[in-house]
Write a protein that holds these residues in place. Structure first.
Motif, PDB file in Angstrom:
ATOM      1  N   THR A   6       0.908  -1.076   0.045  1.00  0.00           N
ATOM      2  CA  THR A   6      -0.083   0.025   0.116  1.00  0.00           C
ATOM      3  C   THR A   6       0.887   1.240   0.177  1.00  0.00           C
ATOM      4  OG1 THR A   6      -1.780  -1.055   1.298  1.00  0.00           O
ATOM      5  CG2 THR A   6      -1.890   1.383   1.065  1.00  0.00           C
TER       6      THR A   6
ATOM      7  N   THR B 167       1.885   4.876   0.668  1.00  0.00           N
ATOM      8  CA  THR B 167       2.019   5.709   1.843  1.00  0.00           C
ATOM      9  C   THR B 167       2.152   7.266   1.383  1.00  0.00           C
ATOM     10  OG1 THR B 167       2.299   4.100   3.343  1.00  0.00           O
ATOM     11  CG2 THR B 167       2.693   6.142   4.451  1.00  0.00           C
TER      12      THR B 167
ATOM     13  N   ARG C 258       4.927   1.547   3.616  1.00  0.00           N
ATOM     14  CA  ARG C 258       5.263   2.258   4.729  1.00  0.00           C
ATOM     15  C   ARG C 258       6.717   2.100   5.334  1.00  0.00           C
ATOM     16  NH1 ARG C 258       1.947   4.721   9.151  1.00  0.00           N
ATOM     17  NH2 ARG C 258       0.354   4.641   7.534  1.00  0.00           N
TER      18      ARG C 258
ATOM     19  N   ILE D 229       0.466  11.561   8.368  1.00  0.00           N
ATOM     20  CA  ILE D 229       0.759  10.198   7.520  1.00  0.00           C
ATOM     21  C   ILE D 229      -0.518   9.528   7.070  1.00  0.00           C
ATOM     22  CG2 ILE D 229       2.000   8.061   7.429  1.00  0.00           C
ATOM     23  CD1 ILE D 229       4.011   9.182   9.487  1.00  0.00           C
ATOM     24  N   TYR D 230      -0.864   9.134   6.020  1.00  0.00           N
ATOM     25  CA  TYR D 230      -2.005   8.013   5.567  1.00  0.00           C
ATOM     26  C   TYR D 230      -1.719   7.256   4.400  1.00  0.00           C
ATOM     27  CZ  TYR D 230      -2.889  12.377   2.772  1.00  0.00           C
ATOM     28  OH  TYR D 230      -3.046  13.400   1.906  1.00  0.00           O
ATOM     29  N   ASN D 231      -2.626   6.294   4.611  1.00  0.00           N
ATOM     30  CA  ASN D 231      -2.500   5.307   3.529  1.00  0.00           C
ATOM     31  C   ASN D 231      -3.298   5.639   2.293  1.00  0.00           C
ATOM     32  OD1 ASN D 231      -0.292   4.032   4.632  1.00  0.00           O
ATOM     33  ND2 ASN D 231      -1.914   2.381   5.640  1.00  0.00           N
TER      34      ASN D 231
END
Length: 234
Positions: free
Chosen positions: A2, A4, A124, A146-148
């Motif tokens: 994923t 980031t 990440r 911070i976010y995905n």
């Protein structure tokens, strides 16, 4: 796997153009494009904005800035100038992101307050390795958020899924036309929400779009985005 997204504020002393940004009055700049030509040189296309009197001295200041070389003005539009240049010093953080971790610079803007970066890392772990690198090399920065990407499409322009769906529907159905082809009550009915909820969703969405596409410099955290508390590397 994923992607980031991280938003950072980096101290001027650990980034290119410290001399220029602290010498030229009210100067702000925004990277239009950044090319990593080799591990020792980066080539940004950089929009700069300052009062006319300050712009007059800008190229002389560039010439005395040890972090830049081969500065060339490409165009000037309404008090802004687009420069192509080489960054040759204080680029360790960007090289780590672009070359070592195969990250992407989504946006980068600088002023006398520091540099604000919006970064996309493939994982990440790549962000974690960049943090370790900064610790070991004493590079000072602050993590703003911070976010995905899989948290929703809000990875683009800071929008939530609901905000993006509503804005797209409003555009496609003529809400922004003059005169409007659909009013807010009709649009609210389509999304099974109240007129007030629709207005608030659009307001928040428009605010996110302005922050992430128009504004230069620090951005306040979005009400609709879950963020980690800011932390500092000092």
């Amino acid at each position: 796997m994923t992607g980031t997204i991280a938003e950072l504020k980096v101290d001027l002393e650990d980034f290119a153009l410290e001399h220029t940004l602290t010498t030229v009055t009210d100067l702000s700049c925004e990277v239009e494009r950044l090319v990593a030509s080799d591990p020792e040189t980066l080539m940004p296309f950089l929009w700069v904005e300052a009062p006319p009197s300050a712009l007059d001295e800008l190229e002389d200041v560039f010439a005395t800035d040890e972090t830049t070389d081969q500065v060339e003005c490409i165009t000037e539009l309404y008090g802004e100038r687009l420069y192509r240049m080489h960054w040759i010093r204080r680029i360790e953080l960007l090289v780590q992101i672009l070359v070592e971790e195969e990250g992407t610079i989504l946006s980068a803007s600088g002023s006398a307050d520091g540099w604000h970066l919006r970064l996309l890392f493939p994982t990440r772990d790549a962000l974690s390795r960049t943090d370790d690198y900064c610790r070991s090399h004493d590079l000072k920065y602050e993590i703003l958020s911070i976010y995905n990407i899989d948290e929703g499409r809000k990875g683009r322009f800071g929008l939530t899924d609901a905000q993006q769906d509503t804005i797209v529907a409003a555009f496609e159905q003529g809400y922004y036309e003059i005169p409007r082809e659909i009013d807010s009550e009709e649009l609210a009915t389509e999304f099974d929400i109240s007129h007030q909820a629709l207005s608030e969703r659009l307001r928040r969405g428009h605010k996110a779009l302005v922050k992430n596409t128009v504004m230069i410099g620090p951005r306040a955290s979005d009400d609709d985005r879950d963020e980690q508390p800011p932390t500092s590397r000092q």
